[in-house]
Motif scaffolding. Structure first.
Motif, mmCIF file in Angstrom:
data_model
loop_
_atom_site.group_PDB
_atom_site.id
_atom_site.type_symbol
_atom_site.label_atom_id
_atom_site.label_comp_id
_atom_site.label_asym_id
_atom_site.label_seq_id
_atom_site.Cartn_x
_atom_site.Cartn_y
_atom_site.Cartn_z
ATOM 1 N N ARG A 146 10.290 1.760 3.174
ATOM 2 C CA ARG A 146 8.987 1.138 3.374
ATOM 3 C C ARG A 146 8.042 2.097 4.073
ATOM 4 N NH1 ARG A 146 7.644 -1.586 8.168
ATOM 5 N NH2 ARG A 146 5.913 -3.082 8.037
ATOM 6 N N ILE A 147 6.881 2.305 3.443
ATOM 7 C CA ILE A 147 5.825 3.084 4.070
ATOM 8 C C ILE A 147 4.752 2.106 4.527
ATOM 9 C CG2 ILE A 147 4.083 4.887 3.768
ATOM 10 C CD1 ILE A 147 5.768 5.962 1.437
ATOM 11 N N LEU A 148 4.487 2.059 5.823
ATOM 12 C CA LEU A 148 3.392 1.242 6.331
ATOM 13 C C LEU A 148 2.117 2.074 6.203
ATOM 14 C CD1 LEU A 148 2.624 -1.452 7.642
ATOM 15 C CD2 LEU A 148 2.913 -0.346 9.878
ATOM 16 N N VAL A 149 1.242 1.669 5.298
ATOM 17 C CA VAL A 149 0.073 2.482 4.959
ATOM 18 C C VAL A 149 -1.077 2.127 5.900
ATOM 19 C CG1 VAL A 149 -1.429 3.275 3.093
ATOM 20 C CG2 VAL A 149 0.893 2.503 2.578
ATOM 21 N N THR A 150 -0.990 2.648 7.118
ATOM 22 C CA THR A 150 -2.021 2.410 8.132
ATOM 23 C C THR A 150 -2.362 3.677 8.913
ATOM 24 O OG1 THR A 150 -0.374 1.777 9.807
ATOM 25 C CG2 THR A 150 -1.287 0.002 8.444
ATOM 26 N N GLU A 151 -1.840 4.814 8.480
ATOM 27 C CA GLU A 151 -2.086 6.059 9.198
ATOM 28 C C GLU A 151 -3.445 6.659 8.815
ATOM 29 O OE1 GLU A 151 -0.013 7.449 11.572
ATOM 30 O OE2 GLU A 151 1.014 5.512 11.340
ATOM 31 N N PRO A 152 -4.087 7.374 9.731
ATOM 32 C CA PRO A 152 -5.389 7.972 9.400
ATOM 33 C C PRO A 152 -5.311 8.988 8.268
ATOM 34 C CG PRO A 152 -4.577 8.756 11.537
ATOM 35 C CD PRO A 152 -3.710 7.604 11.137
ATOM 36 N N GLU A 153 -4.120 9.513 7.970
ATOM 37 C CA GLU A 153 -3.948 10.447 6.856
ATOM 38 C C GLU A 153 -3.930 9.727 5.505
ATOM 39 O OE1 GLU A 153 -2.506 12.106 10.591
ATOM 40 O OE2 GLU A 153 -1.886 10.307 9.479
ATOM 41 N N HIS A 154 -3.756 8.419 5.515
ATOM 42 C CA HIS A 154 -3.728 7.655 4.281
ATOM 43 C C HIS A 154 -5.149 7.408 3.778
ATOM 44 C CE1 HIS A 154 0.429 6.012 5.635
ATOM 45 N NE2 HIS A 154 0.578 7.024 4.803
ATOM 46 N N PRO A 155 -5.334 7.157 2.473
ATOM 47 C CA PRO A 155 -6.679 6.970 1.919
ATOM 48 C C PRO A 155 -7.460 5.874 2.635
ATOM 49 C CG PRO A 155 -5.078 7.239 0.151
ATOM 50 C CD PRO A 155 -4.292 7.133 1.417
ATOM 51 N N TYR A 156 -8.682 6.188 3.033
ATOM 52 C CA TYR A 156 -9.663 5.295 3.649
ATOM 53 C C TYR A 156 -9.361 4.922 5.100
ATOM 54 C CZ TYR A 156 -10.877 4.541 -1.279
ATOM 55 O OH TYR A 156 -11.208 4.708 -2.601
ATOM 56 N N HIS A 176 -8.882 6.497 7.911
ATOM 57 C CA HIS A 176 -9.436 7.223 9.055
ATOM 58 C C HIS A 176 -10.607 6.472 9.693
ATOM 59 C CE1 HIS A 176 -12.244 8.274 5.826
ATOM 60 N NE2 HIS A 176 -13.116 8.556 6.771
ATOM 61 N N ALA A 177 -11.266 5.623 8.917
ATOM 62 C CA ALA A 177 -12.480 4.966 9.411
ATOM 63 C C ALA A 177 -12.202 3.624 10.086
ATOM 64 C CB ALA A 177 -13.462 4.764 8.261
ATOM 65 N N TRP A 178 -10.980 3.131 10.006
ATOM 66 C CA TRP A 178 -10.711 1.790 10.479
ATOM 67 C C TRP A 178 -10.017 1.766 11.836
ATOM 68 C CZ3 TRP A 178 -13.359 -2.039 8.414
ATOM 69 C CH2 TRP A 178 -13.826 -1.918 7.110
ATOM 70 N N TRP A 179 -8.837 1.154 11.929
ATOM 71 C CA TRP A 179 -8.237 0.819 13.211
ATOM 72 C C TRP A 179 -7.134 1.805 13.590
ATOM 73 C CZ3 TRP A 179 -12.077 -2.026 13.954
ATOM 74 C CH2 TRP A 179 -12.511 -2.974 13.032
ATOM 75 N N PRO A 180 -6.577 1.682 14.790
ATOM 76 C CA PRO A 180 -5.447 2.545 15.152
ATOM 77 C C PRO A 180 -4.257 2.310 14.219
ATOM 78 C CG PRO A 180 -6.387 1.508 17.109
ATOM 79 C CD PRO A 180 -7.027 0.844 15.925
ATOM 80 N N PRO A 181 -3.365 3.288 14.086
ATOM 81 C CA PRO A 181 -2.191 3.138 13.213
ATOM 82 C C PRO A 181 -1.444 1.833 13.499
ATOM 83 C CG PRO A 181 -2.328 5.379 14.003
ATOM 84 C CD PRO A 181 -3.391 4.613 14.740
ATOM 85 N N GLY A 182 -0.965 1.219 12.421
ATOM 86 C CA GLY A 182 -0.216 -0.023 12.553
ATOM 87 C C GLY A 182 -1.055 -1.272 12.390
#
Length: 388
Positions: A307-317, A319-325
């Protein structure tokens, strides 16, 4: 346009999709830093009172009840079309010919001929710097954008199998009343065009391949529904309730697609699985911040889907939203969509997905319907993006 010049937006339609698009236009400049700042200028609807109420609620500066006047307005630089499919072609072509950029909800049109006319108009307009995009918002789910990135990077090798489903149950009740989505004249088709169009586009987007042929089936389980006007009368359902088809991709992969609005218990189960020679990817929109990835090159004793939790700033889009997780939701896909459109218009580039991409999807839907009407005969899909 300069970087500080606003882009006037005119929105046609203020129901479900109109509200989602309004949320995106309100939000995009507060999260991202697009080269153009959207100004929510004009909202258009058929009824003056309900449109005015929607404009107050959704944040639009003025209202119109005639989309032609919206297009003619000097305050509108981009026309956003959120109406039923039978109106897309006329509005979009008129806007493009008037020099207005266009965002049009999916499916692009109700027929191949209308989609071809729209793609032709978009091609001519693009030569004058007038841009157009079709609204396949699920391309902007970060996990699906990451899936495409992994496929293009060769992480799963050669694509062998594609499995795509979009399952809902919102019209399972036979007493649910007639609506425009059940009328072929307005909607074009049923589950096939409403939700099947999304998985066709996504499968082609993530794999970077196109569908070359299909064998399909469609069914209508409830042929008549109450009109819902208190008269006790019933109307005829003229679209499919569910569709399923086999397909072949341009790279040789085998595929299965299923779209149903009768999958009891499924609310918005849009699923995609891609098996390749070196690995696999799986996604389910009901867990939209997750992507499952299997690397077949790992040691067999510990290999498996992870499982990849897609919330890291390196993931698409992200970087502009919330902290990882911290996950995103459905509405964010529309914010990403208009962000990408503003980037394209501001940088004088052609956006994606284009009207030609929308036409390609329409040709697949048409081939499925042709196959279903002819005992599921294998049906070739015409050149996937060729514009007459």
């Amino acid at each position: 346009m300069s970087d500080t010049e606003p882009l006037g937006i005119g929105l046609v339609g203020h129901a479900f999709m109109g509200a989602a698009h309004s949320q995106a236009w309100r939000t995009v400049g507060r999260v991202f830093d697009p080269p153009l700042v959207p100004r929510m200028s004009v909202l258009c609807g058929r009824d003056a009172d309900s449109t005015a109420a929607a404009a107050r609620r959704l944040g639009w500066a003025s209202v119109e009840t005639d989309w032609r006047k919206l297009i003619a307005s000097e305050d509108v630089d981009l026309v956003d079309i959120c109406t039923p499919g039978d109106t897309h072609s006329e509005i979009a072509i008129a806007a493009l010919e008037a020099g207005k950029h266009v965002l049009c909800e999916k499916p692009l049109a109700n027929s191949v001929s209308s989609a071809e006319a729209m793609a032709e108009a978009a091609l001519r307009a693009n030569e004058r710097g007038v841009r157009s995009m079709v609204g396949f918002n699920y391309r902007r789910v970060p996990a699906l954008a990451l899936a495409r990135r992994l496929v293009l990077a060769g992480r799963i090798g050669t694509v062998r199998h594609v499995r795509a489903q979009y399952l809902q149950d919102f019209i399972v009740d036979p007493d649910s009343p007639m609506m425009w989505r059940l009328d072929r004249e307005r909607a074009g088709s049923g589950a096939l065009g409403d939700i099947g169009t999304h998985i066709v586009d996504l499968a082609q987007f993530v794999t970077a391949e196109h569908i070359t042929g299909v064998s399909g089936l469609t069914s209508t389980f409830v042929p008549e529904r109450p009109l819902g006007d208190g008269s006790g009368r019933y109307g005829t359902v003229t679209v499919d309730d569910a569709a399923a088809f086999l397909a072949r991709f341009s790279g040789g992969a085998l595929a299965t697609f299923e779209a149903s609005r009768f999958a009891t218990g499924r609310k918005n189960a849009m699923r995609l699985e891609i098996n390749g020679s070196a690995g696999s990817l799986t996604f389910d929109f009901e867990s939209m911040n997750e992507l499952s990835f299997h690397d077949h090159g790992e040691d067999a004793s510990t290999a498996g889907f992870r499982r990849i939790l897609v919330t890291e700033p390196e993931h698409p889009y992200l970087h502009a939203w919330w902290p990882p997780g911290h996950g995103l939701g459905y509405e964010h896909t529309f914010t990403h969509q208009v962000r990408d459109l503003l980037e394209s218009v501001g940088n004088d580039e052609a956006p994606a997905p284009s009207f030609a991409d929308g036409l390609a999807v329409q040709r697949v839907l048409d081939a499925v319907e042709h196959s279903s009407a002819n005992n599921s005969v294998w049906t070739e899909v015409p050149d996937h993006r060729a514009v007459p």
